[in-house]
Design a protein around this motif. Structure first.
Motif, PDB file in Angstrom:
ATOM      1  N   ASP B 237      10.842  32.603  20.466  1.00  0.00           N
ATOM      2  CA  ASP B 237      10.863  31.195  20.068  1.00  0.00           C
ATOM      3  C   ASP B 237      11.467  30.271  21.117  1.00  0.00           C
ATOM      4  O   ASP B 237      11.333  29.052  21.009  1.00  0.00           O
ATOM      5  N   ASN B 238      12.103  30.842  22.115  1.00  0.00           N
ATOM      6  CA  ASN B 238      12.614  29.972  23.183  1.00  0.00           C
ATOM      7  C   ASN B 238      11.485  29.173  23.833  1.00  0.00           C
ATOM      8  O   ASN B 238      11.720  28.068  24.351  1.00  0.00           O
ATOM      9  N   ALA B 239      10.279  29.723  23.799  1.00  0.00           N
ATOM     10  CA  ALA B 239       9.145  29.035  24.438  1.00  0.00           C
ATOM     11  C   ALA B 239       8.806  27.722  23.733  1.00  0.00           C
ATOM     12  O   ALA B 239       8.128  26.863  24.287  1.00  0.00           O
ATOM     13  N   GLU B 240       9.286  27.578  22.503  1.00  0.00           N
ATOM     14  CA  GLU B 240       9.021  26.330  21.761  1.00  0.00           C
ATOM     15  C   GLU B 240       9.995  25.216  22.111  1.00  0.00           C
ATOM     16  O   GLU B 240       9.732  24.056  21.807  1.00  0.00           O
ATOM     17  N   THR B 241      11.138  25.573  22.676  1.00  0.00           N
ATOM     18  CA  THR B 241      12.195  24.579  22.866  1.00  0.00           C
ATOM     19  C   THR B 241      11.769  23.481  23.838  1.00  0.00           C
ATOM     20  O   THR B 241      11.402  23.774  24.977  1.00  0.00           O
ATOM     21  N   PRO B 242      11.830  22.231  23.390  1.00  0.00           N
ATOM     22  CA  PRO B 242      11.469  21.132  24.286  1.00  0.00           C
ATOM     23  C   PRO B 242      12.454  21.041  25.444  1.00  0.00           C
ATOM     24  O   PRO B 242      13.653  21.283  25.271  1.00  0.00           O
ATOM     25  N   SER B 243      11.954  20.703  26.614  1.00  0.00           N
ATOM     26  CA  SER B 243      12.826  20.503  27.771  1.00  0.00           C
ATOM     27  C   SER B 243      12.589  19.104  28.326  1.00  0.00           C
ATOM     28  O   SER B 243      11.594  18.467  28.022  1.00  0.00           O
ATOM     29  N   PRO B 244      13.518  18.613  29.136  1.00  0.00           N
ATOM     30  CA  PRO B 244      13.303  17.281  29.707  1.00  0.00           C
ATOM     31  C   PRO B 244      12.215  17.252  30.783  1.00  0.00           C
ATOM     32  O   PRO B 244      11.786  16.178  31.187  1.00  0.00           O
ATOM     33  N   TYR B 245      11.821  18.430  31.248  1.00  0.00           N
ATOM     34  CA  TYR B 245      10.909  18.479  32.397  1.00  0.00           C
ATOM     35  C   TYR B 245       9.461  18.563  31.938  1.00  0.00           C
ATOM     36  O   TYR B 245       9.170  19.074  30.873  1.00  0.00           O
ATOM     37  N   ASP B 246       8.566  18.117  32.797  1.00  0.00           N
ATOM     38  CA  ASP B 246       7.152  18.059  32.446  1.00  0.00           C
ATOM     39  C   ASP B 246       6.401  19.292  32.931  1.00  0.00           C
ATOM     40  O   ASP B 246       5.408  19.190  33.642  1.00  0.00           O
ATOM     41  N   PHE B 247       6.908  20.466  32.573  1.00  0.00           N
ATOM     42  CA  PHE B 247       6.167  21.686  32.850  1.00  0.00           C
ATOM     43  C   PHE B 247       5.286  22.011  31.642  1.00  0.00           C
ATOM     44  O   PHE B 247       5.426  21.394  30.581  1.00  0.00           O
ATOM     45  N   ALA B 248       4.419  23.010  31.806  1.00  0.00           N
ATOM     46  CA  ALA B 248       3.513  23.376  30.717  1.00  0.00           C
ATOM     47  C   ALA B 248       4.298  23.775  29.466  1.00  0.00           C
ATOM     48  O   ALA B 248       3.958  23.391  28.360  1.00  0.00           O
ATOM     49  N   LEU B 249       5.350  24.555  29.647  1.00  0.00           N
ATOM     50  CA  LEU B 249       6.202  24.932  28.525  1.00  0.00           C
ATOM     51  C   LEU B 249       7.653  24.613  28.881  1.00  0.00           C
ATOM     52  O   LEU B 249       7.966  24.333  30.039  1.00  0.00           O
ATOM     53  N   GLY B 250       8.522  24.664  27.870  1.00  0.00           N
ATOM     54  CA  GLY B 250       9.910  24.292  28.101  1.00  0.00           C
ATOM     55  C   GLY B 250      10.840  25.485  28.156  1.00  0.00           C
ATOM     56  O   GLY B 250      10.829  26.248  29.113  1.00  0.00           O
TER      57      GLY B 250
END
Lengths: 424, 424
Positions: B237-250
């Protein structure tokens, strides 16, 4: 207050008067407040330091957009802007990540929305607005200065860097945590060496040790021309190779795409190897170099190494609040000149013109221990001191530690044996 | 022509008509000309591409200072400036490293010396001078524009990025070399997994594999807000976490100091893990993601993975010169909508709004495969295509490969099995 993932495996935590919690997990830290501004005790300290520096130039507000400045001023990185007025609560404008909430947090699509939101909240548009002139691109700066068309914009980078140069007690604690993890990783170095390794193979093992201790890996540097991977591992004559970057030593690198650091050299008997990887375990760029040898080195190398330790001791003995950086640099030059090794000090073909540098969220903060720098040490400054000598045919020797300036002197943060360690 | 260290272990080399040699060593490349401008066949190609883009805006000259632009335009990084006029030989102004020589190479202490040197050489001060407005800091840009006070300065970043977006045959060859090394490193991944590992422990082993193949490690990104370590390894589920960066995933990251990628999660049975490390072996940011599983995944995961492979196949089947980027993006959305997985496509809580991006010396070059992008593919463009789906409770699935646009279609550069690989 703490999310599940943070509660799991906490090794220490600190509770603040306002109920916010800053917890340390493993060798890094996880700061997970529901309310971004709950960690007020710490953040208010930082805001007030920034405000003093703003006041010196009569600025009413600063608008921060750089990742490192955001991390400093609001405890996290967003894609967005942090608006800190000289009085009153700051406002965070966020594009990404989704899911933040709080009284003074607003989601925006573009910075042009900022003045309208400020006005709706009854916040006056500043007369003198600081923008990060040394960090924002020309285009980004111009865009923001057009948005604040009635404000006089000025470069706020020197102010925020000045504020950041004096660390808070929490920041110093984070440095201590980083230093401990850094030392723990270095304690595994001897065991990963194998005869006949290249510097790349050796470095890959050391990098792995660092990562296993929780090193974030990322190496943050102020200035657009500076770059490096996790730090440098230099062996033999590669340490003499000039590089385009202004680090203490150079190195050819693996190719023209990154001309610094290791170059694929085989580590040969009688060569020294200097490990100088950054200990960024929690954002704070702890800095420590140690020298290893493949077999024994010539007596000249041990002698030069001891000169560097003497430089360190003499500077550490003299450093305290009120002492000018140039005085400390001069001690280094005086010592290496007296010992007849000045030609090899801080490089041979190309020499670094400093013996130490401030560290914090970036590797090159204020102050710099260099000639003609009148700036005086102040309590709370943290710096790396790195007297190094490069001996042709042998390689680099010397030392680097991270130090915090206390009320009466300096204290070493990076505790790890300082003699040359024989490999194999 | 070739220095000793380059001659040792060359695996292939290419000799140009002018006698200059570009040699490939191991998995990287070492370009070691005695005369910096000897590699004319290649560099002239690049200069002419930059000049065409300059001509579109009537610029007489461009002055480059960014590391990536210097690497592109003169084959190496210096601390300095590269002056490329619309006609005639360019001039390189160098502060560091020491030791370069050549007819058109001048050592300077500060950029204020540039106009005088140009005039001494009989080179006219440009009427319209391009500076890297999206890359230089505001302060650096203003300083240069004051030095060229009689020139009209304009932002040259779009021009140089446009030039860089169409790769030369040599650049494509370098991408092929990088892709081969990248695939070789990934082929060792299954063997380094151990049950009960955290994502950090797993990633540390994969990073080591990459380094041992010669990966430079450094991750170059356009834009001051974007940053990451070597790439991302996301599990569960870490793959769901939003990040500030504009990569494909967070991904949450290990803490607030770098809120992206792995977060210390234990890799659990039934979870997928996506390895998306950058293959920067020679400056060119090869991009490839592969999915691994801890034990078997649910059928839903394999189905979603196949949808991503279908998106890839459909886009690759359609992509060719003249096709607009938005058309390719639309294919992705149409496919995932038809298959009922649109809600999970490119993230859940926060979604990336692209399915591919140009790659080169930086990870985010032109073109971008995103909605409303009318730009058309052209031969020589190289891009990463990364249809990805994140399944709550399972993790990320999907694919990423690097592709070059040929005369009639696209060709895959990153050749490695694309099915989900079971670990342990």
């Amino acid at each position: 207050m703490i999310r599940n993932k943070c509660a799991e495996g906490i090794v220490s935590s600190q509770e603040y008067a306002d109920g916010s919690v800053f917890c340390f997990k493993g060798n890094g830290y996880l700061c997970e407040e529901q309310n971004l501004f709950a960690m007020n005790n710490e953040l208010e300290l930082r805001w007030n330091k920034i405000r003093s520096c703003m006041a010196e130039q009569g600025a009413d507000a600063i608008l921060l957009a750089g990742n490192v400045d955001l991390l400093y001023a609001c405890g996290r990185i967003v894609s967005g802007y942090f608006y800190l007025p000289s009085e009153g609560m700051p406002v965070l404008f966020v594009k990404r990540p989704s899911g933040l909430s709080g009284d003074n947090i607003f989601y925006i699509h573009k910075p042009e929305q900022i003045p309208g939101i400020l006005q709706e909240r009854g916040i006056k548009i500043p007369k003198r607005l600081m923008l990060e002139g040394d960090e924002l691109s020309y285009s980004a700066y111009m865009r923001l200065s057009k948005i604040f068309s009635t404000s006089e914009c000025l470069n706020g980078t020197p102010a925020i860097r000045q504020a950041r140069s004096i660390k808070t007690p929490l920041e110093i604690e984070l440095f201590r945590q980083a230093a401990a993890a850094h030392a723990k990783a270095y304690s595994g170095i001897s065991a990963v060496y194998k005869e006949g390794m290249t510097d790349l193979q050796f470095s890959a093992e050391v990098e792995r040790l660092m990562r296993l201790e929780g090193c974030l890996g990322i190496f943050r540097i102020f200035g657009q021309s500076m770059e490096i991977f996790m730090g440098s591992v230099l062996t033999g004559d590669n340490a003499e190779t000039p590089s385009p970057y202004d680090f203490a030593l150079g190195g050819a690198g693996l190719g023209p795409a990154l001309p610094v650091g290791l170059n694929g050299t085989v580590m040969r008997k009688g060569n020294s190897v200097m490990v100088d990887l950054s200990g960024n375990f929690n954002g704070y760029m702890c800095d420590m170099s140690r020298v290893f040898s493949v077999g024994k080195l010539s007596e000249q190398a041990y002698r030069a190494h001891r000169v560097c330790l003497e430089v360190q001791d003499r500077i550490a003995g003299k450093a305290k609040p009120g002492v000018a950086c140039e005085e400390l640099y001069d001690i280094a030059i005086e010592t290496v000149t007296r010992e007849g090794v000045a030609d090899y000090f801080m490089g041979t073909k190309q020499k670094a013109k400093f013996v130490g540098h401030g560290i914090g969220l970036e590797i090159n903060e204020s102050p710099v221990l260099a000639p003609r720098i009148k700036q005086e040490l102040q309590p709370g400054m943290v710096f790396a001191l790195e007297p190094k000598i490069v001996l042709p045919g042998i390689g680099p020797v010397g030392i680097e530690n991270s130090w915090v300036v206390t009320e009466n002197g300096v204290e070493k943060l990076t505790l790890f044996p300082e003699e040359i360690i024989e490999l194999g």
